[in-house]
Design a protein around this motif. Structure first.
Motif, mmCIF file in Angstrom:
data_model
loop_
_atom_site.group_PDB
_atom_site.id
_atom_site.type_symbol
_atom_site.label_atom_id
_atom_site.label_comp_id
_atom_site.label_asym_id
_atom_site.label_seq_id
_atom_site.Cartn_x
_atom_site.Cartn_y
_atom_site.Cartn_z
ATOM 1 N N MET A 53 48.497 71.287 8.662
ATOM 2 C CA MET A 53 49.742 71.668 9.336
ATOM 3 C C MET A 53 50.916 70.772 8.960
ATOM 4 S SD MET A 53 48.570 72.905 13.075
ATOM 5 C CE MET A 53 46.941 73.628 13.314
ATOM 6 N N LYS A 105 44.760 75.335 15.311
ATOM 7 C CA LYS A 105 44.328 76.014 14.085
ATOM 8 C C LYS A 105 43.702 77.371 14.415
ATOM 9 C CE LYS A 105 43.158 75.970 9.610
ATOM 10 N NZ LYS A 105 44.122 75.822 8.491
ATOM 11 N N THR A 106 42.863 77.382 15.444
ATOM 12 C CA THR A 106 42.214 78.629 15.857
ATOM 13 C C THR A 106 43.232 79.675 16.280
ATOM 14 O OG1 THR A 106 40.228 77.429 16.564
ATOM 15 C CG2 THR A 106 40.551 79.627 17.484
ATOM 16 N N PHE A 113 46.135 66.773 13.034
ATOM 17 C CA PHE A 113 46.803 68.018 12.660
ATOM 18 C C PHE A 113 47.017 68.104 11.151
ATOM 19 C CE2 PHE A 113 47.295 68.285 17.143
ATOM 20 C CZ PHE A 113 47.561 69.612 17.441
ATOM 21 N N GLN A 150 56.104 79.389 8.166
ATOM 22 C CA GLN A 150 54.997 79.036 9.070
ATOM 23 C C GLN A 150 54.968 79.898 10.336
ATOM 24 O OE1 GLN A 150 53.029 76.797 7.435
ATOM 25 N NE2 GLN A 150 54.703 76.962 5.957
ATOM 26 N N LYS A 203 50.734 76.736 12.594
ATOM 27 C CA LYS A 203 50.899 76.138 11.271
ATOM 28 C C LYS A 203 51.672 74.819 11.287
ATOM 29 C CE LYS A 203 48.992 79.630 9.017
ATOM 30 N NZ LYS A 203 47.726 79.471 8.262
ATOM 31 N N ALA A 232 43.970 69.845 17.734
ATOM 32 C CA ALA A 232 44.272 70.402 16.407
ATOM 33 C C ALA A 232 43.416 71.632 16.113
ATOM 34 C CB ALA A 232 44.054 69.332 15.339
ATOM 35 N N LYS A 233 42.152 71.585 16.533
ATOM 36 C CA LYS A 233 41.269 72.747 16.326
ATOM 37 C C LYS A 233 41.773 73.942 17.116
ATOM 38 C CE LYS A 233 36.467 74.291 16.733
ATOM 39 N NZ LYS A 233 35.088 73.932 17.164
ATOM 40 N N GLU A 287 44.129 69.623 9.471
ATOM 41 C CA GLU A 287 44.073 71.082 9.593
ATOM 42 C C GLU A 287 45.143 71.757 8.742
ATOM 43 O OE1 GLU A 287 41.671 72.519 10.808
ATOM 44 O OE2 GLU A 287 40.749 71.166 12.262
#
Length: 463
Positions: free
Chosen positions: A159, A104-105, A154, A39, A109, A100-101, A157
């Protein structure tokens, strides 16, 4: 009421990394550890009462000489004020999807979320205490059990999920017994004289971790902080050299019992009992620093995006180039980067954090191949150029991080890590082939003009 708190040497609150390592033997744990090592980049979120005044997390409660309070203050009043922040903590804009966004952006991970820091305030709906987010002004909010919603956001997304949990609990009367003063970070009574009280604390700790392992969905990591809570026999010369106060008795909380329960609920769970070398420190965690050499054991550097773990007003954040440079160096040395951010008291991330993570993400979008799913090379660095390789060893990557404002050089040179004859040198950012030559054991690669980047990443086939 205003309080003046100075962490005059906050580095003393940092956990040094243990140098001994014991590899896990459980096949499921080994499998999870290998997945985690793929990750490379995660987010640690510190969020609790300390976000309300925007101050150092928990440590202001501790009476150690590196914490300086207003000389006119009374410690009893200070603790009462701090505990009373529970009635002011009302994060009405709590937005875990935003967090979380942003992660992710950025290309992150995995997550580590503080379910409870040293101050003992629980960010989950524990049945063991009323000192928790679900017993204050936020209790009637549909998302009052914030840990659940953070973990869910999360997971959506994709993770890996980690629960941070502090082994010391300064609010618990079975850790800091109110009969006595609280001179430092350790429990404040002789466990040998009052074993019944310590046994009650052990059960409390076991029960809370059990709640997290059974009631909050799939867990990948149990990240245990507060390494001074440990069996006395693990206090060796290395631990003594760290300079933290060590009591004469053992603060053993029975990790074998906790681990057995946790892994029955969550098979393959990674347990990170920080700095307590042995079977329950599945990876090591140097804090706020990058080791000066390659380490073959699994490890991560936990480092802040700003200057503090939690929210503080007017914070200055590291540049995207600096974060990317740290990530490259850490991965080349065999580790992962766990980057720390702190949401504000209203439950949102500050816009500068989101913007900075987005900048990092733009680089990761086109260069992540050189970071994710990689392992170290025998020669991990030459000059300012770092190297990683794919897990199968068929592709190698050369990475040159640039400092803020540093101009892109016209070429890169290195020795060692020779390409195979006829290998293509591919600039990951643009996918273009680069001209290169080899002479006297030195590789020279010509770089394109006008390239805008925080770091150059090139793939090639090793000899």
């Amino acid at each position: 009421m205003a309080w003046s708190i100075t962490a005059s040497a906050q580095q003393q609150g940092i956990h040094p990394a243990s140098t001994q390592y014991e590899a896990p033997t459980d096949p499921l744990v080994k499998q999870k550890l290998d997945k985690w090592q793929d990750q490379k980049f995660g987010m640690i979120i510190h969020w609790g009462l300390y976000a309300v005044p925007g101050m150092i997390e928990s440590w202001s409660l501790c009476s150690e000489d590196w914490i300086t309070r207003d000389s006119n203050s009374y410690y009893g009043d200070y603790k009462k004020w701090y505990w009373g922040l529970k009635e002011d903590f009302n994060p009405v804009n709590f937005n875990p999807d935003q967090w979380a966004k942003a992660a992710k952006t950025a290309g992150m991970k995995y997550l580590v979320f503080t379910t409870k820091h040293h101050d003992g305030f629980c960010m989950f709906d524990t049945k063991e205490t009323d000192f928790k987010i679900t017993d204050g002004p936020f209790k009637n909010n549909p998302k009052a059990n914030v840990a659940k919603y953070v973990f869910d956001a999360f997971r959506k997304e994709g993770m890996m999920i980690g629960a941070y949990f502090s082994k010391p609990d300064w609010h618990s009367p079975n850790y800091w017994w109110p009969v006595y003063a609280t001179p430092n970070r350790n429990n404040n009574y002789d466990i040998r004289k009052y074993p019944w009280r310590w046994n009650a604390f052990k059960q409390y700790t076991y029960n809370q971790i059990s709640e997290l392992m059974h009631d909050y969905g799939s867990m990948d990591i149990l990240w245990l902080d507060g390494g001074w809570v440990r069996p006395r026999e693990t206090v060796n010369a290395e631990v003594l050299s760290w300079g933290a106060p060590i009591p004469e008795w053992s603060q053993d909380i029975d990790m074998p019992k906790i681990a057995t329960m946790a892994r029955k609920a969550q098979p393959g769970l990674l347990i990170v009992d920080r700095t307590v070398h042995g079977a329950y420190e599945n990876y090591q965690t140097p804090e706020q620093r990058i080791p000066d050499h390659k380490i073959d054991n699994p490890w991560e550097s936990c480092m802040t995006l700003g200057g503090a773990w939690g929210y503080v007003p007017n914070e200055k954040f590291k540049s995207a180039s600096r974060v990317i440079g740290s990530l490259i160096e850490i991965v080349a040395k065999g580790g992962s980067l766990l980057l720390g951010v702190g949401p504000s008291a209203d439950g949102t991330l500050q816009q500068p954090i989101i913007d900075r993570l987005a900048e990092v993400g733009k680089w990761m979008d086109v260069n992540g191949e050189a970071i994710y799913n990689t392992r170290t090379t025998e020669v991990y660095k030459d000059g300012n150029t770092f190297f990683t390789q794919s897990k199968d060893g068929k592709t190698m990557y050369a990475l040159l991080p640039l400092k803020d404002g540093e101009a892109l050089p016209t070429s890169i040179e290195w020795s060692g890590n020779m390409p195979a004859k006829g290998s293509k040198m591919i600039l990951l950012q643009t996918k273009q082939k680069l001209k290169w030559s080899a002479k006297d054991g030195k590789i020279t690669i010509q770089l394109p003009k006008g390239l805008q980047t925080a770091a150059v990443a090139i793939s090639f086939t090793p000899a």
